[in-house]
Design a protein around this motif. Structure first.
Motif, short mmCIF file in Angstrom:
data_model
loop_
_atom_site.label_atom_id
_atom_site.label_comp_id
_atom_site.label_asym_id
_atom_site.label_seq_id
_atom_site.Cartn_x
_atom_site.Cartn_y
_atom_site.Cartn_z
N SER A 10 30.31 114.16 -18.27
CA SER A 10 31.62 113.68 -17.80
C SER A 10 31.73 112.16 -17.80
O SER A 10 32.73 111.61 -18.26
N CYS A 11 30.71 111.49 -17.27
CA CYS A 11 30.81 110.03 -17.14
C CYS A 11 29.80 109.26 -17.98
O CYS A 11 29.85 108.05 -18.06
N GLY A 12 28.84 109.98 -18.56
CA GLY A 12 27.85 109.31 -19.42
C GLY A 12 26.65 108.73 -18.70
O GLY A 12 25.79 108.13 -19.33
N ALA A 13 26.59 108.89 -17.38
CA ALA A 13 25.42 108.38 -16.65
C ALA A 13 24.17 109.07 -17.18
O ALA A 13 24.17 110.28 -17.41
N HIS A 14 23.14 108.31 -17.39
CA HIS A 14 21.93 108.87 -18.00
C HIS A 14 20.71 108.79 -17.08
O HIS A 14 19.59 108.88 -17.53
N THR A 15 20.95 108.65 -15.80
CA THR A 15 19.84 108.51 -14.86
C THR A 15 19.65 109.75 -13.99
O THR A 15 18.95 109.69 -12.99
N LEU A 16 20.24 110.87 -14.37
CA LEU A 16 20.10 112.09 -13.58
C LEU A 16 18.71 112.67 -13.80
O LEU A 16 18.26 112.80 -14.94
N ASP A 17 18.04 112.99 -12.75
CA ASP A 17 16.65 113.47 -12.81
C ASP A 17 16.58 114.91 -12.33
O ASP A 17 16.98 115.21 -11.20
N VAL A 18 16.08 115.82 -13.17
CA VAL A 18 16.02 117.24 -12.81
C VAL A 18 15.14 117.48 -11.59
O VAL A 18 15.29 118.50 -10.91
#
Length: 74
Positions: A10-18
């Motif tokens: 949705s926003c392109g943030a690439h810092t999401l950690d599973v």
């Protein structure tokens, strides 16, 4: 090494950690469907990924507690 980060579609943030998952559905001994909330836009993000080594004991103990197949010896 297992990649633990996701990109929010949705926003392109690439810092999401599973490893900061809201829910995890184990699909196989080494993979799971992870769902987490993007801290930038609050959208739910889901992805099938390899289970990081840091979570394998947690998965194993949950399987034992639930009497699931992964918690049993072969």
């Amino acid at each position: 090494m297992v990649t633990t980060t996701l990109t929010c579609p949705s926003c392109g943030a690439h810092t999401l950690d599973v490893r900061d998952y809201d829910s995890m559905m184990v699909l196989k001994a080494d993979s799971a469907l992870f769902t987490l909330c993007c801290p930038h836009c609050s959208k739910a993000v889901s992805s099938i990924r390899a289970i990081p080594d840091e979570l394998k004991d947690e998965v194993r103990f949950a399987a034992i507690e639930l009497d699931a197949g992964m918690g049993r010896d072969a």
